[in-house]
Design an enzyme around this catalytic site. Structure first.
Site, PDB file in Angstrom:
ATOM      1  N   CYS A 166       3.471  -7.097  11.094  1.00 30.04           N
ATOM      2  CA  CYS A 166       3.882  -6.265  10.021  1.00 30.04           C
ATOM      3  C   CYS A 166       3.025  -6.006   8.648  1.00 30.04           C
ATOM      4  CB  CYS A 166       5.435  -6.087   9.682  1.00 30.04           C
ATOM      5  SG  CYS A 166       6.058  -4.616   8.893  1.00 30.04           S
ATOM      6  N   CYS A 343       6.066   1.370  11.705  1.00 26.97           N
ATOM      7  CA  CYS A 343       6.236   0.522  10.624  1.00 26.97           C
ATOM      8  C   CYS A 343       7.242   1.106   9.646  1.00 26.97           C
ATOM      9  CB  CYS A 343       4.990   0.327   9.914  1.00 26.97           C
ATOM     10  SG  CYS A 343       5.247  -1.197   8.526  1.00 26.97           S
TER      11      CYS A 343
END
Ligand SMILES: Cc1cc2nc3c(=O)[nH]c(=O)nc-3n(C[C@H](O)[C@H](O)[C@H](O)COP(=O)(O)OP(=O)(O)OC[C@H]3O[C@@H](n4cnc5c(N)ncnc54)[C@H](O)[C@@H]3O)c2cc1C
Length: 399
Positions: A166, A343
């Site tokens: 991430c 994201c």
């Protein structure tokens, strides 16, 4: 003599990727029931995307944890041991417990390795004295403690220049901290520094522009091409190295949220499955290994050139599962992955930019509005809806 077992499909790693592929295979083929093994030593499974909100004091960390046993799909065996060595030319691997697994098809889904010891002084200081990180279940509470107890001074948020899981998470927690500092009244005597080893705030220009505006509006100092290399907890000093010039800069901190460098797990790095960088080397569309036709890899441990997220795995798992079935049936591979990843960029309490894009860094947005705008609805999606979809949809092979 080591214990020897044979399975049609052996899956290494019971994380987001391993469980998703296992569930899909077993839903698709009754014949595979009893012929799939998932190998993973961990007794717990974590929904890591919520750790940002745990660090921000919004949810309790216990809500992100499940017993691994409860998630192993029906029809699969779970071998609770760590793989130590692959022998893909002999269709087998060996575990630390001395078990040898022979397989028809291997799926490698062992996640990414967080290299805490690559920053001098970090292991000794993490979890106390204002040094915190959302990148481990054991330390994630220290983030909220550091934010809550911060009395002003310099708050640093780091990001390394290695691939990480991430890519947006290092800055998300910074925006939550900024809001928290404003609420507690210390923002006026606080400098917030984002120190990133990368050259820009985000890889996709559309979202980078939006995030740069957020950084500017919030009065955050962004420093790029800066890797954290050393922490001195006694003096509360962080040492950064410029990625080009190698020049060093020391910054005193009141608190520091550290995202350590990451790399492929060592047992993959040291195996014939690795590419030059250590990642499991697969075709970026089929996820089939480039040298071993009965080996697949996906998720964070793979060399798929997209950002490493659970959202990417949601799109990779159906493709990998379908192509595994193709190999078992002696059919050509007919499923292809386009690099989709997402994201959810938390930009404050109740605000979120939902970045979605593919291999070409072209936005691939789901909703009929501009997702680079900060929205409350997208924050609710992340906080409340996506966890449910993960536990009940993705891990069950339903979506
Ligand atoms: C703070 C944070 C925020 C995040 N935010 C988001 C987000 O908002 N959205 C999003 O989509 N993603 C997010 N992610 C990323 C996401 O959690 C990961 O990309 C995803 O979990 C990767 O799945 P994986 O299956 O590849 O690895 P993991 O889920 O990490 O699982 C790997 C598994 O392999 C096992 N394993 C390791 N070594 C061995 C071995 N030797 N033998 C056998 N098994 C082994 C491990 O025990 C583990 O169970 C975030 C992650 C973090 C930490």
């Amino acid at each position: 003599m080591p214990r020897q077992l044979h399975y049609a499909v052996a899956i290494v790693g019971a994380g987001s990727a391993g469980l998703s592929v296992a569930a899909r295979l077993l839903r698709a083929s009754k014949a595979l029931h009893g012929s799939v093994v998932i190998v993973d030593p961990q007794t717990k499974h974590y929904y890591q995307p919520l750790w940002t909100l745990v660090g921000g004091g919004v949810v309790r960390k216990e809500t992100t944890e499940r017993n691994q046993q409860s998630l192993i799909p029906k029809g699969a065996d779970w071998l609770q041991e760590a793989v130590v060595r692959f022998h893909p030319d002999e269709n087998r691997f060996v575990t630390g417990g001395g078990t040898e697994i022979r397989y028809d098809v291997l799926v490698v889904a062992a996640g990414i390795q967080v290299d805490w010891d690559r920053i001098k002084g970090l292991k000794e200081s993490i979890g106390h004295g204002g040094v915190c990180s959302n990148y481990d279940y054991n330390y994630v509470d220290s983030t909220w403690k550091s934010i809550r107890e911060f009395q002003g001074g310099t708050a640093i948020f780091t990001q390394p220049n290695t691939p990480i899981k991430c890519g947006g998470a290092p800055q998300k927690i910074m925006y939550l901290a900024d809001d928290a500092f404003r609420r507690s009244g210390v923002r006026g005597k606080t400098d917030i520094v984002f120190a990133s080893g990368n050259a820009a705030i985000f890889a996709v220009p559309k979202y980078a522009e939006a995030l740069n505006r957020v950084v500017q509006r919030r009065g955050i100092t962004a420093k790029y091409k800066r890797n954290l290399v050393e922490l001195n907890a006694v003096r509360r000093e962080a040492v950064f190295e410029h990625t080009d010039t190698k020049e060093r800069e020391t910054i005193r901190y009141g608190m520091i949220h550290v995202v350590p460098p990451m790399s492929s797990p060592s047992f993959i790095k040291d195996s014939p499955l690795a590419d030059a960088g250590g990642w499991a080397e697969v075709d970026k569309h089929t996820m089939q290994h480039v040298r071993f036709a009965n080996v697949f890899a996906l998720g964070d441990c793979s060399n798929l050139p997209t950002s490493k997220t659970g959202a990417a795995i949601r799109k990779q798992a159906p493709v990998a599962a379908r192509n595994v079935l193709n190999v078992l049936a002696g059919q050509p591979l007919d499923a292809s992955y386009d690099g989709y990843t997402s994201c959810p960029l938390v930009t404050g309490y109740n605000r979120l930019i939902l970045a979605e894009f593919d291999y070409d860094l072209t936005p691939r947005e789901t909703f009929p509005f501009d997702q680079s705008k900060e929205r409350y609805s997208m924050y609710v999606l992340k906080k409340s809806l996506l966890p449910k979809l993960y536990w009940h949809g993705m891990l069950k092979g339903r979506m």
